[in-house]
Design a protein around this motif. Structure first.
Motif, PDB file in Angstrom:
ATOM      1  N   ILE A  68       0.845  -1.210   0.000  1.00  0.00           N
ATOM      2  CA  ILE A  68       0.000   0.000   0.000  1.00  0.00           C
ATOM      3  C   ILE A  68       0.872   1.250   0.000  1.00  0.00           C
ATOM      4  N   LYS A  69       1.872   1.276   0.885  1.00  0.00           N
ATOM      5  CA  LYS A  69       2.747   2.454   0.943  1.00  0.00           C
ATOM      6  C   LYS A  69       3.522   2.627  -0.358  1.00  0.00           C
ATOM      7  N   GLN A  70       3.974   1.534  -0.930  1.00  0.00           N
ATOM      8  CA  GLN A  70       4.709   1.620  -2.196  1.00  0.00           C
ATOM      9  C   GLN A  70       3.803   2.127  -3.308  1.00  0.00           C
ATOM     10  N   GLU A  71       2.554   1.647  -3.335  1.00  0.00           N
ATOM     11  CA  GLU A  71       1.621   2.076  -4.377  1.00  0.00           C
ATOM     12  C   GLU A  71       1.263   3.542  -4.205  1.00  0.00           C
ATOM     13  N   ILE A  72       1.149   3.990  -2.940  1.00  0.00           N
ATOM     14  CA  ILE A  72       0.847   5.413  -2.698  1.00  0.00           C
ATOM     15  C   ILE A  72       1.988   6.294  -3.194  1.00  0.00           C
ATOM     16  N   GLN A  73       3.210   5.888  -2.902  1.00  0.00           N
ATOM     17  CA  GLN A  73       4.355   6.671  -3.373  1.00  0.00           C
ATOM     18  C   GLN A  73       4.461   6.652  -4.897  1.00  0.00           C
ATOM     19  N   ARG A  74       4.147   5.493  -5.490  1.00  0.00           N
ATOM     20  CA  ARG A  74       4.249   5.402  -6.939  1.00  0.00           C
ATOM     21  C   ARG A  74       3.192   6.235  -7.637  1.00  0.00           C
ATOM     22  N   LYS A  75       1.997   6.327  -7.052  1.00  0.00           N
ATOM     23  CA  LYS A  75       0.887   7.047  -7.667  1.00  0.00           C
ATOM     24  C   LYS A  75       0.772   8.488  -7.208  1.00  0.00           C
ATOM     25  N   SER A  76       1.687   8.921  -6.346  1.00  0.00           N
ATOM     26  CA  SER A  76       1.584  10.319  -5.860  1.00  0.00           C
ATOM     27  C   SER A  76       1.830  11.277  -7.017  1.00  0.00           C
ATOM     28  N   GLY A  77       0.978  12.323  -7.105  1.00  0.00           N
ATOM     29  CA  GLY A  77       1.091  13.323  -8.175  1.00  0.00           C
ATOM     30  C   GLY A  77       0.333  12.970  -9.421  1.00  0.00           C
ATOM     31  N   TYR A  78      -0.221  11.742  -9.505  1.00  0.00           N
ATOM     32  CA  TYR A  78      -0.994  11.338 -10.676  1.00  0.00           C
ATOM     33  C   TYR A  78      -2.489  11.454 -10.376  1.00  0.00           C
ATOM     34  N   ALA A  79      -3.280  11.726 -11.417  1.00  0.00           N
ATOM     35  CA  ALA A  79      -4.738  11.753 -11.257  1.00  0.00           C
ATOM     36  C   ALA A  79      -5.275  10.331 -11.157  1.00  0.00           C
ATOM     37  N   ILE A  80      -6.493  10.257 -10.631  1.00  0.00           N
ATOM     38  CA  ILE A  80      -7.112   8.937 -10.489  1.00  0.00           C
ATOM     39  C   ILE A  80      -7.444   8.403 -11.865  1.00  0.00           C
ATOM     40  N   GLN A  81      -7.021   7.186 -12.129  1.00  0.00           N
ATOM     41  CA  GLN A  81      -7.262   6.577 -13.428  1.00  0.00           C
ATOM     42  C   GLN A  81      -8.629   5.921 -13.475  1.00  0.00           C
ATOM     43  N   ALA A  82      -9.007   5.470 -14.656  1.00  0.00           N
ATOM     44  CA  ALA A  82     -10.363   4.929 -14.866  1.00  0.00           C
ATOM     45  C   ALA A  82     -10.564   3.640 -14.074  1.00  0.00           C
ATOM     46  N   ASP A  83      -9.603   2.767 -14.111  1.00  0.00           N
ATOM     47  CA  ASP A  83      -9.766   1.511 -13.381  1.00  0.00           C
ATOM     48  C   ASP A  83      -9.797   1.745 -11.884  1.00  0.00           C
ATOM     49  N   GLU A  84      -9.030   2.720 -11.384  1.00  0.00           N
ATOM     50  CA  GLU A  84      -9.058   3.053  -9.958  1.00  0.00           C
ATOM     51  C   GLU A  84     -10.398   3.664  -9.576  1.00  0.00           C
ATOM     52  N   GLU A  85     -10.929   4.493 -10.483  1.00  0.00           N
ATOM     53  CA  GLU A  85     -12.248   5.068 -10.215  1.00  0.00           C
ATOM     54  C   GLU A  85     -13.310   3.980 -10.165  1.00  0.00           C
ATOM     55  N   GLN A  86     -13.216   3.026 -11.061  1.00  0.00           N
ATOM     56  CA  GLN A  86     -14.160   1.902 -11.051  1.00  0.00           C
ATOM     57  C   GLN A  86     -14.039   1.085  -9.767  1.00  0.00           C
ATOM     58  N   LEU A  87     -12.804   0.883  -9.313  1.00  0.00           N
ATOM     59  CA  LEU A  87     -12.603   0.152  -8.065  1.00  0.00           C
ATOM     60  C   LEU A  87     -13.156   0.914  -6.869  1.00  0.00           C
ATOM     61  N   ARG A  88     -13.006   2.253  -6.907  1.00  0.00           N
ATOM     62  CA  ARG A  88     -13.550   3.079  -5.813  1.00  0.00           C
ATOM     63  C   ARG A  88     -15.063   3.000  -5.773  1.00  0.00           C
ATOM     64  N   VAL A  89     -15.671   3.011  -6.936  1.00  0.00           N
ATOM     65  CA  VAL A  89     -17.131   2.905  -6.997  1.00  0.00           C
ATOM     66  C   VAL A  89     -17.596   1.563  -6.434  1.00  0.00           C
ATOM     67  N   GLN A  90     -16.883   0.472  -6.766  1.00  0.00           N
ATOM     68  CA  GLN A  90     -17.254  -0.840  -6.232  1.00  0.00           C
ATOM     69  C   GLN A  90     -17.112  -0.897  -4.712  1.00  0.00           C
ATOM     70  N   LEU A  91     -16.054  -0.285  -4.194  1.00  0.00           N
ATOM     71  CA  LEU A  91     -15.868  -0.261  -2.731  1.00  0.00           C
ATOM     72  C   LEU A  91     -16.953   0.552  -2.053  1.00  0.00           C
ATOM     73  N   ASP A  92     -17.335   1.677  -2.654  1.00  0.00           N
ATOM     74  CA  ASP A  92     -18.435   2.480  -2.082  1.00  0.00           C
ATOM     75  C   ASP A  92     -19.741   1.702  -2.085  1.00  0.00           C
ATOM     76  N   THR A  93     -19.961   0.972  -3.172  1.00  0.00           N
ATOM     77  CA  THR A  93     -21.197   0.161  -3.244  1.00  0.00           C
ATOM     78  C   THR A  93     -21.211  -0.909  -2.151  1.00  0.00           C
ATOM     79  N   ILE A  94     -20.093  -1.550  -1.952  1.00  0.00           N
ATOM     80  CA  ILE A  94     -20.009  -2.571  -0.893  1.00  0.00           C
ATOM     81  C   ILE A  94     -20.217  -1.943   0.483  1.00  0.00           C
ATOM     82  N   GLN A  95     -19.635  -0.762   0.693  1.00  0.00           N
ATOM     83  CA  GLN A  95     -19.811  -0.076   1.972  1.00  0.00           C
ATOM     84  C   GLN A  95     -21.266   0.285   2.224  1.00  0.00           C
ATOM     85  N   CYS A  96     -21.936   0.720   1.168  1.00  0.00           N
ATOM     86  CA  CYS A  96     -23.360   1.061   1.307  1.00  0.00           C
ATOM     87  C   CYS A  96     -24.193  -0.172   1.622  1.00  0.00           C
ATOM     88  N   GLU A  97     -23.873  -1.276   0.977  1.00  0.00           N
ATOM     89  CA  GLU A  97     -24.616  -2.509   1.252  1.00  0.00           C
ATOM     90  C   GLU A  97     -24.412  -2.968   2.692  1.00  0.00           C
TER      91      GLU A  97
END
Length: 509
Positions: free
Chosen positions: A393-422
């Protein structure tokens, strides 16, 4: 030693094979070479072909020492040990069995006149002796009957005719029974030969290598032959049974076992038997199975002195006719021998059970230790997995720092929000979990109200609680003693102050 149908002696070539115990099975009473005793079957003489181990007769099969002898040429056993072999490793001469008299194995000599005279003389000795010619003959008849029932002694009945010899094989002997013994299931090709040594098992096992070397010398010291020990077993009266087989190696590298009948025939030669006796061998026998024809012939003819009705009943009562065969037990000596053998086998079984029990206990300990290690490794694996995930997680955060959220990450975020709502939905998992928690609280409340329910505390935990309370009690006692000491000091101070005030008041007055 299984049991043994005696093998009549016969001659072949230059050596005469000595007779094995022929009175029934080996060990069933005193060995005898008398023709016509229980299970003593005559056999045709050998054809005289000289085999590898000399000109000894070739035993047909070995149920103990062999049921009899079969005529035939000996099988070649090793290069250079015989004449006229002419094989490059395993060229053996086939046995030529004679088929003229029921295979030559179970042919019995015709002794009808002698048997008839024997029966007449026995009947005269038991019923109407004419030795004295007066009333004393009746007493003599009863005495002869008693001797016949006991199975020993001589029955006198006529001054001109020799007395009748009463043995335990006579049909009037009362000390007879029928037992059962296991039939061997080894083939002649297995080459198993039993040697009974007049030594203890511990002595045999301690000198096993020397024994193998000595037997190899008995076989001529041929380098193509190897003596192997199949098993060692304790017998009663400080005797030991050793099962051996001999492996023959050919020049081309292949090997085979020497047939049991061939090896036994070699051991039965006079000079070889003398060498074996010097090693402590008291009995040698082959361990081979019976053919169906031999079993049928054996069961159809009752042993000498055994009532045919009793023999038929013994066949009917056989608990396992495929593995067991009825055998006669004549006299107390045979009964004692079987009792000793059974007691010996019981001890061996108990020893084996003890060993198995110890092995099971050791396996249970190993299983407990292994299960504990597995649980420890599972916890360690879970901890390492969490640590690895945190690093990723820490390595991925450092690697993605300064980049915008990509489409697949946005899709994953939406799935996590849906699971949280359920999960947070009242009618979904969270609501069900709350309902289960409420039910558990109610059950605990009702369980506490019920007086009949009791709860038990683990013994180790209870011991720790007692130790903790004891320490608390000791601390309180120490604190109380300190407070008491302080109170006494305070009283002394108050008393001193009161006296000082009183003195000062008297001075100012």
């Amino acid at each position: 030693m299984a049991f043994n149908f005696g093998a009549p002696s016969g001659t072949s070539g230059t050596a005469a094979a000595t007779a094995a115990p022929a009175g029934g099975f080996s060990g069933f009473g005193t060995p005898s070479t008398t023709a016509g005793s229980a299970f003593s079957f005559s056999a045709p003489s050998n054809t005289g072909t000289t085999g590898l181990f000399g000109g000894a007769q070739n035993k047909g099969f070995g149920f103990g020492t062999g049921f009899g002898t079969t005529a035939g040429t000996s099988t070649g056993l090793g290069t250079g040990l015989g004449t006229g072999l002419g094989f490059g490793g395993f060229h053996t001469q086939q046995q030529q069995q004679q088929q003229s008299t029921l295979g030559g194995l179970f042919s019995q000599p015709t002794q009808a006149p002698a048997q008839s005279n024997q029966l007449i003389n026995t009947a005269s000795a038991l019923s109407a002796p004419t030795l004295l010619g007066d009333e004393r003959d009746a007493i003599l008849a009863k005495w002869n009957q008693l001797q016949a029932f006991w199975g020993t002694g001589k029955g006198y009945f006529n001054s001109n005719i020799p007395p009748v010899e009463f043995t335990q094989e006579n049909p009037f002997c009362r000390f007879k029974a029928v037992g059962y013994s296991c039939m061997p299931n080894n083939k002649d090709e297995d080459g198993l030969v039993v040697l009974v040594f007049n030594k203890k098992e511990t002595d045999i096992r301690s000198q096993q290598q020397q024994l193998v070397e000595s037997l190899h010398k008995v076989l001529g010291g041929n380098q193509t032959l190897t003596v192997n020990v199949e098993g060692i077993k304790t017998l009663p009266d400080d005797q030991t049974e050793v099962v051996i087989y001999v492996v023959e190696r050919s020049p081309n590298g292949t090997s085979r076992r020497v047939p049991a009948t061939t090896l036994y025939a070699h051991f039965e030669q006079t000079n070889i038997k003398t060498q074996l006796q010097q090693l402590g061998v008291t009995l040698s026998m082959t361990r081979t199975e019976l053919s169906p024809a031999q079993i049928k012939q054996l069961l159809q003819n009752p042993p000498a002195g055994v009532d045919p009705i009793i023999w038929e009943q013994a066949k009917v009562d056989n608990p396992d006719s495929e593995k067991l065969i009825p055998v006669p037990m004549v006299g107390f000596k045979e009964l004692l021998r079987r009792l000793k053998v059974q007691d010996q086998m019981t001890k061996q079984h108990q020893t084996r059970l003890d060993i198995i029990s110890e092995d099971i206990g050791e396996l249970q300990k190993n299983q407990t230790t292994t299960m504990a290690k597995i649980a420890q490794y599972k916890r360690k694996l879970m901890d390492l997995s969490h640590r690895t995930l945190q690093v990723l997680i820490k390595q991925e955060i450092q690697r993605k720092s300064g980049y915008a959220i990509q489409a697949d990450e946005e899709q994953l975020r939406v799935q996590l929000d849906t699971i949280q709502c359920e999960l947070n939905a009242p009618t979904q998992f969270k609501g069900r979990l709350n309902e289960l928690m409420s039910q558990i609280r109610m059950q605990n409340h009702f369980g506490a109200v019920k007086s009949e329910e009791r709860y038990y505390i683990d013994a180790d935990l209870l011991r720790e609680i007692k130790q903790h309370l004891k320490q608390q009690q000791e601390g309180l006692s120490h604190l109380i003693s300190i407070i008491k000491d302080d109170l006494e000091d305070i009283k002394l101070v108050e008393h001193g102050l009161n006296e000082t005030i009183h003195i000062r008041g008297g001075v100012f007055s």
